[in-house]
Write an enzyme that holds these catalytic residues in place. Structure first.
Site, PDB file in Angstrom:
ATOM      1  N   PHE A 310       0.821  -1.212   0.000  1.00 28.53           N
ATOM      2  CA  PHE A 310       0.000   0.000   0.000  1.00 28.53           C
ATOM      3  C   PHE A 310       0.854   1.261   0.000  1.00 28.53           C
ATOM      4  O   PHE A 310       1.884   1.330   0.677  1.00 28.53           O
ATOM      5  CB  PHE A 310      -0.895   0.049   1.249  1.00 28.53           C
ATOM      6  CG  PHE A 310      -1.783  -1.136   1.430  1.00 28.53           C
ATOM      7  CD1 PHE A 310      -3.042  -1.165   0.856  1.00 28.53           C
ATOM      8  CD2 PHE A 310      -1.369  -2.232   2.169  1.00 28.53           C
ATOM      9  CE1 PHE A 310      -3.867  -2.268   1.022  1.00 28.53           C
ATOM     10  CE2 PHE A 310      -2.185  -3.337   2.342  1.00 28.53           C
ATOM     11  CZ  PHE A 310      -3.440  -3.354   1.766  1.00 28.53           C
ATOM     12  N   ASP A 311       0.407   2.234  -0.755  1.00 26.74           N
ATOM     13  CA  ASP A 311       0.850   3.607  -0.557  1.00 26.74           C
ATOM     14  C   ASP A 311       0.107   4.126   0.671  1.00 26.74           C
ATOM     15  O   ASP A 311      -0.880   3.523   1.101  1.00 26.74           O
ATOM     16  CB  ASP A 311       0.511   4.422  -1.801  1.00 26.74           C
ATOM     17  CG  ASP A 311       0.877   5.888  -1.664  1.00 26.74           C
ATOM     18  OD1 ASP A 311       1.955   6.170  -1.114  1.00 26.74           O
ATOM     19  OD2 ASP A 311       0.076   6.735  -2.075  1.00 26.74           O
ATOM     20  N   LYS A 312       0.557   5.232   1.256  1.00 28.02           N
ATOM     21  CA  LYS A 312      -0.088   5.719   2.467  1.00 28.02           C
ATOM     22  C   LYS A 312      -1.109   6.824   2.176  1.00 28.02           C
ATOM     23  O   LYS A 312      -2.311   6.640   2.342  1.00 28.02           O
ATOM     24  CB  LYS A 312       0.949   6.237   3.471  1.00 28.02           C
ATOM     25  CG  LYS A 312       0.316   6.711   4.806  1.00 28.02           C
ATOM     26  CD  LYS A 312       1.367   7.137   5.812  1.00 28.02           C
ATOM     27  CE  LYS A 312       1.971   8.477   5.477  1.00 28.02           C
ATOM     28  NZ  LYS A 312       1.027   9.610   5.672  1.00 28.02           N
ATOM     29  N   VAL A 507      -1.466  -1.107  -4.175  1.00 26.86           N
ATOM     30  CA  VAL A 507      -2.623  -0.220  -4.074  1.00 26.86           C
ATOM     31  C   VAL A 507      -2.128   1.210  -3.905  1.00 26.86           C
ATOM     32  O   VAL A 507      -1.448   1.529  -2.933  1.00 26.86           O
ATOM     33  CB  VAL A 507      -3.524  -0.599  -2.874  1.00 26.86           C
ATOM     34  CG1 VAL A 507      -4.822   0.205  -2.921  1.00 26.86           C
ATOM     35  CG2 VAL A 507      -3.813  -2.085  -2.855  1.00 26.86           C
TER      36      VAL A 507
END
Length: 634
Positions: A310-312, A507
């Site tokens: 995941f990106d944040k 994501v």
């Protein structure tokens, strides 16, 4: 003549059924052999015509299709005067094809519903200021359109005047209406539930977000997965093999009826249709729920994912951070803020927007020679002075001087989980702002669902400081978390996971993480149908609702299981039929065709179950929907 016969298949089916009924009535009720022969004979001839034409068309392109097997079997049965078998086999085959087409049409209901939602007309402003209803194809970019309550928005555009609430379910799958006012974006195919809007057209026709969604769903439904391509190749060789088996059995036994029955029982119809119907139904379910799955190959790969990265910002967090801490080290705080505001106005990054909002109205300076440093920040010239705005990495790379106690304050912000926005002027640090984003509501529970669906690792990669990343990771229970990650660092980490044998999904927001979205086996974009999200990813969550992610993963796993079930049913039925033919007394051509057609309907109906697939309980779904849409981010 061929076209007329093929178009009349349903009429031939009805006529064949009536003739068969007359034939059996003549044989068993009236004891009239001539009526029985005439009814069953004509039914056989009529019924085999469309099947034989399709067989001929297949042979012209060097394909031995199911129609070829059935045609030979029917002609053989007719030749040995087994008119009951030939008539019943043609009737069952045509009836099965009819039911198959009807059922398949239902699996394509999602794309049909989307197509029906497409706007057909628009109220276009004329030179005299009046509005005239025109065909939507006559609308051009920059035209001004009027949208009234209950009408469909005809194009992608922006609101020029007016206010109202628009249902964007056709784009995002979200049932709650969205408020629109001057400057808001609107999308074609959405419905204005109340109010009146004047909009300016930005995109028209097939270029609209709605038009492209329809195109992508159609392409996805028509695309073939590796499993489908394998079955196509298998059928290409399997069907001639059945012919050879039939010929071999005839050479050994001289039993024409047995050879003909093998042709009927060996038809691979359920095998050919089983995988496509599963994939089409899965893609249709996704489309109705605001999840764009770009092809059956994507379904296969997504179902095998064991690590999700995941990106944040904008993914696990809402993407609307706010300044929570600030410190100034220079003599002229006002000037520093004006420099900072001037530079940040050049950026669309969520942190930049938070800073501009915090500073408020200022007199902006002229900014020149702007350079975006990936994963670091911005380097710019402001009023002839060098201004750097970004993180600690950017400052250290450019050898910025840190005033006394500034590092202590910076580390204090990092320990609190703040993202840093540092400003230096001519090589000296002037200010430090701590910006904090909020975790999306419900994300923690959604991540638990992903783990229950079999994911081994949930990994966070972010350009933020490690302390910030650790705070988010700890709160959400992620497996691993890495900060200070440039786009190339994220790509390298994904490559490392792939080399270790993992199937990786990434994501992100579809803008800053394009390399990672493209590199991962599955790229998942959070967005509202933006161009970049649609182009670079394999899966798009159309309204940026993170809660759809577990549904998407669960749907692909269910689709993959459904496909395997259909293959098992199809192969199992053929094996049972052939076994029964050789080792029982009750199997014949008519029973075999009946079971064969029934197996096709079974795999279709099994696939259709995916149209109603839902990972959430009704209660959980209703609770999610009452949350304000803004809480999901965009």
């Amino acid at each position: 003549m061929q076209r007329i016969i093929l178009k009349s298949k349903n009429r031939i089916l009805v006529m064949s059924g009536i003739l068969i009924a007359l034939g059996f009535a003549g044989e068993f009720l009236l004891q009239n052999e001539m009526l029985a022969i005439a009814g069953l004979g004509i039914a056989s001839i009529l019924g085999v015509l469309p099947i034989a034409i399709q067989a001929y068309q297949a042979l012209k392109v060097k394909v031995v299709s199911i129609d070829v097997l059935v045609t030979i079997a029917v002609l053989g049965a007719f030749a040995i005067k087994n008119l009951e078998e030939s008539a019943i086999v043609t009737f069952l085959f045509l009836f099965g094809a009819y039911l198959e087409q009807r059922t398949l049409n239902k699996t394509r209901s999602a794309i049909k519903e989307l197509t029906e939602m497409a706007p057909e007309s628009a109220l276009k402003r004329q030179p005299d200021g009046s509005f005239l209803e025109v065909d939507v194809d006559e609308v051009d970019v920059e035209d001004v359109l009027l949208v009234k309550t209950g009408a469909k928005v005809p194009v992608d555009g922006r609101v020029l005047s007016g206010e109202g609430y628009v249902s964007e379910a056709s784009i995002t799958g979200e049932s709650l209406p969205v408020e629109k006012k001057q400057g808001s974006k609107v999308f074609a195919g959405t419905i204005l539930e109340n109010g009146t809007l004047q909009i300016v057209a930005d995109r028209v026709g097939e270029d609209t977000t709605f038009g492209r969604i329809i195109e992508l769903v159609e392409e996805a439904q028509d695309a073939k997965s590796e499993a489908e391509r394998f079955i196509d190749r298998f059928s290409k060789y399997y069907t001639p093999l059945v012919l050879l088996l039939s010929a071999f059995v005839f050479a050994l036994t001289r039993n024409v009826e047995l050879s003909i029955t093998i042709l009927v029982l060996g038809c691979p119809g359920a095998l050919v249709i089983g995988v496509p119907v599963s994939n089409v139904a899965g893609i249709g379910n996704g489309a109705k729920n605001g999840i764009l799955l770009k092809g059956s190959e994507v379904i296969q790969d997504f179902s095998k994912v064991d690590v999700m990265v995941f990106d944040k910002t904008g993914t696990l967090t809402v993407g609307h951070p706010k300044v929570s801490d600030h410190a100034y080290f220079g003599e002229d705080e006002k000037e520093t803020l004006e420099y900072l505001s001037s530079v940040e106005r050049e950026s669309d990054h969520p942190l930049a927007k938070a800073v501009v909002e915090h500073i408020g109205i200022t007199d902006p300076y002229k900014v020149s020679e702007t350079e975006v440093m990936k994963g670091g920040g911005i380097l710019a010239k402001v009023e002839g002075r060098q201004v750097l705005v970004g993180n600690l990495y950017l400052m250290e790379e450019n050898q910025v001087t840190f005033p006394e106690k500034s590092l202590e304050i910076i580390h204090q912000y990092e320990r609190r989980g703040d993202s840093l926005v540092l400003t230096s002027v001519d090589g000296v640090l002037e200010s430090a702002l701590g910006v904090r984003d909020q975790v999306r509501p419900g994300v923690k529970e959604d991540l638990k669902k992903l783990k229950k669906l079999g994911l081994k690792e949930l990994v966070l990669l972010s350009g933020d400081h490690q302390g910030t990343v650790d705070v988010v990771a700890e709160e959400l229970g992620l497996t691993k978390a890495f900060g200070h990650m440039l786009p190339e660092d994220k790509s390298a980490y994904i490559k490392k996971l792939q080399e270790e044998g993992h199937v990786v999904a990434f994501v992100g927001d579809g803008v800053n993480d394009s390399p990672s979205l493209a590199l991962a086996e599955i790229g998942i974009a959070m967005g509202s149908g933006t161009d970049v999200a649609i182009e670079t990813s394999d899966v798009v969550l159309m309204n940026g609702d993170f809660g759809k992610l577990p549904h998407a993963l669960g749907l692909t796993k269910a689709t993959a299981r459904n496909m395997k079930q259909n293959i098992a049913i199809a192969v199992g039925v053929v094996l049972v039929l052939l076994f029964s033919l050789f080792f029982s007394e009750w199997m014949n051509m008519s029973i075999g065709m009946l079971v064969h057609e029934a197996s096709i309907l079974v795999v279709i109906l099994n696939g259709m179950r995916l149209l109603k697939f839902s990972l959430f309980s009704p209660k959980a779904e209703s609770e999610r929907k009452i949350m304000p849409k803004e809480s999901y981010g965009t």
